[in-house]
Design a protein around this motif. Structure first.
Motif, PDB file in Angstrom:
ATOM      1  N   GLU A 114       0.823  -1.203   0.000  1.00 19.79           N
ATOM      2  CA  GLU A 114       0.000   0.000   0.000  1.00 19.79           C
ATOM      3  C   GLU A 114       0.861   1.258   0.000  1.00 19.79           C
ATOM      4  OE1 GLU A 114      -2.950   2.097   3.174  1.00 19.79           O
ATOM      5  OE2 GLU A 114      -3.287  -0.038   2.801  1.00 19.79           O
ATOM      6  N   GLN A 115       1.923   1.251   0.816  1.00 20.43           N
ATOM      7  CA  GLN A 115       2.763   2.433   0.937  1.00 20.43           C
ATOM      8  C   GLN A 115       3.894   2.452  -0.086  1.00 20.43           C
ATOM      9  OE1 GLN A 115       3.944   3.373   4.962  1.00 20.43           O
ATOM     10  NE2 GLN A 115       2.092   2.502   5.825  1.00 20.43           N
ATOM     11  N   SER A 116       4.214   1.305  -0.675  1.00 14.38           N
ATOM     12  CA  SER A 116       5.303   1.237  -1.653  1.00 14.38           C
ATOM     13  C   SER A 116       4.860   0.415  -2.858  1.00 14.38           C
ATOM     14  CB  SER A 116       6.546   0.611  -1.020  1.00 14.38           C
ATOM     15  OG  SER A 116       6.893   1.248   0.172  1.00 14.38           O
ATOM     16  N   GLY A 117       3.624   0.644  -3.294  1.00 17.60           N
ATOM     17  CA  GLY A 117       3.054  -0.168  -4.364  1.00 17.60           C
ATOM     18  C   GLY A 117       3.887  -0.151  -5.636  1.00 17.60           C
ATOM     19  N   ASP A 118       4.443   1.036  -5.996  1.00 18.45           N
ATOM     20  CA  ASP A 118       5.229   1.134  -7.218  1.00 18.45           C
ATOM     21  C   ASP A 118       6.496   0.312  -7.134  1.00 18.45           C
ATOM     22  OD1 ASP A 118       6.132   2.797  -5.225  1.00 18.45           O
ATOM     23  OD2 ASP A 118       6.906   4.324  -6.582  1.00 18.45           O
ATOM     24  N   LEU A 119       6.982   0.057  -5.930  1.00 22.21           N
ATOM     25  CA  LEU A 119       8.181  -0.760  -5.740  1.00 22.21           C
ATOM     26  C   LEU A 119       7.934  -2.178  -6.259  1.00 22.21           C
ATOM     27  CD1 LEU A 119      11.022  -1.013  -4.491  1.00 22.21           C
ATOM     28  CD2 LEU A 119       9.935  -1.564  -2.328  1.00 22.21           C
ATOM     29  N   TYR A 120       6.827  -2.783  -5.862  1.00 21.41           N
ATOM     30  CA  TYR A 120       6.478  -4.128  -6.321  1.00 21.41           C
ATOM     31  C   TYR A 120       6.226  -4.132  -7.827  1.00 21.41           C
ATOM     32  CZ  TYR A 120       5.927  -5.773  -1.510  1.00 21.41           C
ATOM     33  OH  TYR A 120       6.148  -6.134  -0.210  1.00 21.41           O
ATOM     34  N   LYS A 121       5.562  -3.084  -8.311  1.00 22.67           N
ATOM     35  CA  LYS A 121       5.233  -3.017  -9.739  1.00 22.67           C
ATOM     36  C   LYS A 121       6.490  -2.933 -10.586  1.00 22.67           C
ATOM     37  CE  LYS A 121       0.716  -0.797  -9.094  1.00 22.67           C
ATOM     38  NZ  LYS A 121      -0.066   0.457  -9.275  1.00 22.67           N
ATOM     39  N   VAL A 122       7.459  -2.109 -10.134  1.00 26.11           N
ATOM     40  CA  VAL A 122       8.689  -1.942 -10.903  1.00 26.11           C
ATOM     41  C   VAL A 122       9.471  -3.251 -10.963  1.00 26.11           C
ATOM     42  CG1 VAL A 122      10.975  -0.866 -10.839  1.00 26.11           C
ATOM     43  CG2 VAL A 122       8.946   0.532 -10.593  1.00 26.11           C
ATOM     44  N   VAL A 123       9.593  -3.937  -9.823  1.00 22.39           N
ATOM     45  CA  VAL A 123      10.322  -5.204  -9.788  1.00 22.39           C
ATOM     46  C   VAL A 123       9.647  -6.230 -10.700  1.00 22.39           C
ATOM     47  CG1 VAL A 123      10.992  -7.143  -8.326  1.00 22.39           C
ATOM     48  CG2 VAL A 123      11.295  -4.809  -7.496  1.00 22.39           C
ATOM     49  N   ASP A 156      13.096  -2.628   5.463  1.00 23.50           N
ATOM     50  CA  ASP A 156      13.781  -3.354   4.389  1.00 23.50           C
ATOM     51  C   ASP A 156      13.300  -2.869   3.027  1.00 23.50           C
ATOM     52  OD1 ASP A 156      14.993  -4.880   6.364  1.00 23.50           O
ATOM     53  OD2 ASP A 156      13.439  -6.424   6.288  1.00 23.50           O
ATOM     54  N   ALA A 157      11.995  -2.672   2.903  1.00 26.50           N
ATOM     55  CA  ALA A 157      11.424  -2.211   1.634  1.00 26.50           C
ATOM     56  C   ALA A 157      11.927  -0.815   1.280  1.00 26.50           C
ATOM     57  CB  ALA A 157       9.894  -2.227   1.702  1.00 26.50           C
ATOM     58  N   LYS A 158      12.078   0.052   2.293  1.00 25.27           N
ATOM     59  CA  LYS A 158      12.600   1.398   2.035  1.00 25.27           C
ATOM     60  C   LYS A 158      14.027   1.336   1.509  1.00 25.27           C
ATOM     61  CE  LYS A 158      11.939   3.758   5.810  1.00 25.27           C
ATOM     62  NZ  LYS A 158      11.852   4.952   6.698  1.00 25.27           N
ATOM     63  N   GLU A 159      14.816   0.413   2.045  1.00 20.16           N
ATOM     64  CA  GLU A 159      16.201   0.278   1.582  1.00 20.16           C
ATOM     65  C   GLU A 159      16.251  -0.274   0.157  1.00 20.16           C
ATOM     66  OE1 GLU A 159      18.191  -0.415   5.999  1.00 20.16           O
ATOM     67  OE2 GLU A 159      17.877  -2.124   4.665  1.00 20.16           O
ATOM     68  N   ILE A 160      15.335  -1.181  -0.178  1.00 15.67           N
ATOM     69  CA  ILE A 160      15.260  -1.691  -1.545  1.00 15.67           C
ATOM     70  C   ILE A 160      14.854  -0.569  -2.495  1.00 15.67           C
ATOM     71  CG2 ILE A 160      14.020  -3.276  -3.083  1.00 15.67           C
ATOM     72  CD1 ILE A 160      13.866  -5.231  -0.718  1.00 15.67           C
ATOM     73  N   ARG A 161      13.918   0.261  -2.056  1.00 11.43           N
ATOM     74  CA  ARG A 161      13.523   1.428  -2.862  1.00 11.43           C
ATOM     75  C   ARG A 161      14.719   2.341  -3.104  1.00 11.43           C
ATOM     76  NH1 ARG A 161       9.932   5.067  -4.562  1.00 11.43           N
ATOM     77  NH2 ARG A 161       8.128   3.755  -4.215  1.00 11.43           N
ATOM     78  N   SER A 162      15.484   2.609  -2.047  1.00 15.17           N
ATOM     79  CA  SER A 162      16.663   3.472  -2.168  1.00 15.17           C
ATOM     80  C   SER A 162      17.658   2.894  -3.171  1.00 15.17           C
ATOM     81  CB  SER A 162      17.318   3.624  -0.794  1.00 15.17           C
ATOM     82  OG  SER A 162      18.507   4.370  -0.876  1.00 15.17           O
ATOM     83  N   GLU A 163      17.820   1.570  -3.135  1.00 15.99           N
ATOM     84  CA  GLU A 163      18.730   0.902  -4.077  1.00 15.99           C
ATOM     85  C   GLU A 163      18.254   1.062  -5.514  1.00 15.99           C
ATOM     86  OE1 GLU A 163      20.159  -3.691  -5.001  1.00 15.99           O
ATOM     87  OE2 GLU A 163      19.370  -3.180  -3.021  1.00 15.99           O
ATOM     88  N   LEU A 164      16.948   0.894  -5.738  1.00 13.77           N
ATOM     89  CA  LEU A 164      16.394   1.035  -7.091  1.00 13.77           C
ATOM     90  C   LEU A 164      16.464   2.475  -7.579  1.00 13.77           C
ATOM     91  CD1 LEU A 164      13.289  -1.326  -6.847  1.00 13.77           C
ATOM     92  CD2 LEU A 164      15.371  -1.701  -8.169  1.00 13.77           C
ATOM     93  N   GLU A 165      16.261   3.425  -6.672  1.00 12.65           N
ATOM     94  CA  GLU A 165      16.396   4.840  -7.040  1.00 12.65           C
ATOM     95  C   GLU A 165      17.829   5.152  -7.451  1.00 12.65           C
ATOM     96  OE1 GLU A 165      12.891   6.812  -4.201  1.00 12.65           O
ATOM     97  OE2 GLU A 165      15.008   6.980  -3.646  1.00 12.65           O
ATOM     98  N   ASN A 217      20.010   3.124  -8.657  1.00 13.74           N
ATOM     99  CA  ASN A 217      20.332   2.449  -9.918  1.00 13.74           C
ATOM    100  C   ASN A 217      19.493   2.945 -11.092  1.00 13.74           C
ATOM    101  OD1 ASN A 217      22.268   0.871  -8.651  1.00 13.74           O
ATOM    102  ND2 ASN A 217      20.830  -0.783  -8.200  1.00 13.74           N
ATOM    103  N   GLY A 218      18.607   3.909 -10.841  1.00 14.64           N
ATOM    104  CA  GLY A 218      17.849   4.532 -11.914  1.00 14.64           C
ATOM    105  C   GLY A 218      16.597   3.811 -12.345  1.00 14.64           C
ATOM    106  N   TYR A 219      16.164   2.822 -11.580  1.00 18.50           N
ATOM    107  CA  TYR A 219      14.945   2.101 -11.938  1.00 18.50           C
ATOM    108  C   TYR A 219      13.691   2.788 -11.413  1.00 18.50           C
ATOM    109  CZ  TYR A 219      18.074  -1.748 -13.172  1.00 18.50           C
ATOM    110  OH  TYR A 219      19.054  -2.504 -13.735  1.00 18.50           O
ATOM    111  N   LEU A 220      13.832   3.615 -10.401  1.00 18.57           N
ATOM    112  CA  LEU A 220      12.716   4.359  -9.822  1.00 18.57           C
ATOM    113  C   LEU A 220      13.062   5.831  -9.730  1.00 18.57           C
ATOM    114  CD1 LEU A 220      11.397   2.216  -6.810  1.00 18.57           C
ATOM    115  CD2 LEU A 220      10.042   3.012  -8.728  1.00 18.57           C
TER     116      LEU A 220
END
Length: 545
Positions: free
Chosen positions: A265-274, A392-401, A403-406
């Protein structure tokens, strides 16, 4: 798996013993969840109320919840009216799944107001409604009159309770019809509890004895395989179960299940991007392999060119095709031609195709290698998201940001540059165990935090967590504990006999060209273990710092 009226009665009794309770803060942690920070009898507590259709519940919790960046509307309403207020009573309406919180709070002019917060835990109809003088101030789920003209829930409207059915009170009466479900005869019974009572009655237990056991219970019996629970043993299931303190049991049953939805709910785009990147690269890999297969089959272009040049003097005219004898095999080869060009120019075109295919073999192979690395990387992230906490999800988001994926989120509080990853720390019988659940945590623990003589555990053949243990002597108990944690926080969580490698940190080195956090081992030992969620929860409850 649902909360019934009799189980709610037990929860209400426990909560009523804590009144009066001061509300220090109200926080809407998700679309369906409200967290109340309360103080009772000189002790701070957290009260979770969920109105999710499947996970609706109320319980005291020790779990950590991350508030969203933007507070929900109903959360803001509760802060306005009842923050700082006092819960003076909690009563259950009969044995229905409805609790009435009576709250006294003061407005800006220090005038007292009496509010009623109705907690309705009725499956898909679960709701929270704030009422004053029998008028609805607001609700977590608004139901306008055009959706339900019998019982609308909308600000300013008169509040009415759900329709009450004529049934017996099981605490006062015990006459019943054995041929009919007890849920139709008594208040507070679910079909599950009805089946349990019928089973026990047929096994010569009395109705009153079962009710006394239920009334005196302070535990929650959880049946993982059947996905059921209650405050008494469910003997009719004939299955293994775990027993927890009543309030803690609800966290065990619901916290991690709903946490995934909360993160989505709070990081929906994270799952969608992966998911999107994984699907894109999987489709791309299939096409690249088809292209490589065509590029590898290019020798016939060179043969066509050689033959056309050799026999060009015999065919000066333009043709659609020609049959020529192969120099090596003596067989006739049919060669298609472009009728717009002569034989020599067609030979040149075939040489160009041959050269292009040879170049493609090298370049497409490189693209396949990159694509396979992308698939491996996003498969790794997908598995990490399955057991990720909000941090953990916030750190994964930071990693994707990074690396230019988000896209980098604006107006969101970012962690400090030197902030450490949020890894799990256990003090297991005097030995520190550290668990990294994503790439950033794994990289930090393995290559920056751990000492050379520390031991490292990781699943073989599965993506998973890096587990580090600092100990003087690696006993069998420590090996099995660390292997259990490594297997549980991995893709092999639902498998059996999961292979877990363990070695000293000094035997590891970073994997070049791989995702951050991946390591290569020079030598290692292997242990096979069956992941056990119950044991892992017990470890976290007992030893987590």
């Amino acid at each position: 798996m649902a909360l019934d009226g009799l189980l709610l009665h037990k929860l209400q009794e426990n909560l009523s013993q804590m009144t009066p309770m001061k509300i220090n803060k109200c926080s809407q942690v998700s679309e369906h969840e409200m967290l109340f920070y309360i103080r009772s009898k000189a002790k701070n507590c957290k009260l979770m109320i969920s109105t999710h259709s499947q996970y609706n519940r109320i319980n005291l919790t020790n779990e950590n919840y991350q508030s969203p960046a933007v507070a929900g509307n109903f959360g803001m309403v509760l802060r306005k009216y009842i923050d700082g207020g006092m819960i003076i009573s909690i009563r259950q309406l009969g044995l229905d799944r409805i609790l009435d919180f009576e709250i006294i709070a003061y407005d800006d002019l220090s005038d007292p107001h009496t509010y009623h917060l109705y907690v309705e835990l009725m499956g898909k109809y679960a709701n929270l409604v704030l009422v004053e003088n029998n008028r609805i101030i607001d609700a977590l789920k608004r139901i306008p009159p055009f959706e339900n003209n019998i019982r609308p829930i909308f600000p300013g409207m008169e509040f009415t309770l759900p329709t009450q059915f004529e049934k017996k009170d099981p605490f006062l009466e015990e006459d019943f019809n054995c041929d009919e479900s007890l849920s139709k005869q008594f208040h507070g019974f679910s079909p599950l509890l009805s089946r349990e009572f019928i089973y026990r009655l047929h096994n010569h237990e009395s109705f009153r004895d079962i009710m006394n056991e239920l009334e005196n219970s302070e535990s929650l019996y959880v049946y993982e395989k059947e996905n059921q629970f209650h405050c008494i043993e469910l003997k009719h299931l004939h299955s293994s179960f775990s027993v927890y303190p009543l309030m803690r049991g609800f966290d065990v049953v619901y916290y991690h299940a709903q946490e995934k939805e909360r993160i989505r709910e709070q990081s929906g785009d994270l799952y969608k991007v992966v998911k999107k990147e994984l699907h894109k690269n999987t489709s791309k890999l299939k096409k690249l392999k088809e292209t490589l297969a065509l590029a590898n089959d290019c020798d016939h272009y060179r043969i066509y060119g050689d033959l056309l040049y050799a026999y060009s003097y015999q065919y000066p005219q333009k043709m659609e095709a020609v049959d020529l004898e192969d120099f090596e095999t003596g067989q006739m080869i049919h060669i298609p031609l472009d009728v717009k060009y002569d034989i020599k120019y067609n030979a040149k075109k075939y040489y160009q195709k041959y050269k292009k295919s040879k170049t493609a073999q090298i370049e497409v192979a490189k693209q396949i290698d990159l694509c396979e690395k992308e698939i491996e990387y996003f498969t790794l992230l997908q598995s990490q998201l399955e057991y990720a906490s909000f941090d953990d999800a916030k750190e994964i988001r930071s990693e994707l940001e990074k690396n230019g994926y988000l896209r980098i989120q604006k107006n969101i509080r970012k962690p400090k540059k030197n902030a450490l990853p949020h890894f799990i720390t256990l003090n297991f019988k005097g030995n520190n165990i550290y668990i990294g659940k994503n790439n950033l945590q794994n990289d930090y623990l393995t290559f920056h935090f751990a000492r050379k003589e520390d031991w490292w555990f990781h699943t073989l053949d599965y993506h998973g967590a890096h587990v580090i243990v600092q100990c003087d002597e690696l006993s069998e108990e420590i090996i099995r504990t660390c292997a259990m944690l490594a297997s549980y926080y991995s893709q092999g969580k639902d498998s059996s006999s999961v292979p877990v490698a363990y070695t000293k940190i000094k035997n590891l080195k970073k994997a070049k060209g791989k995702a951050i956090g991946q390591a290569l081992m020079n030598s290692y030992k292997t242990i096979y273990i069956d992941p056990d969620e119950k044991k892992v929860i017990e470890l976290l409850d007992t030893y987590k710092k």
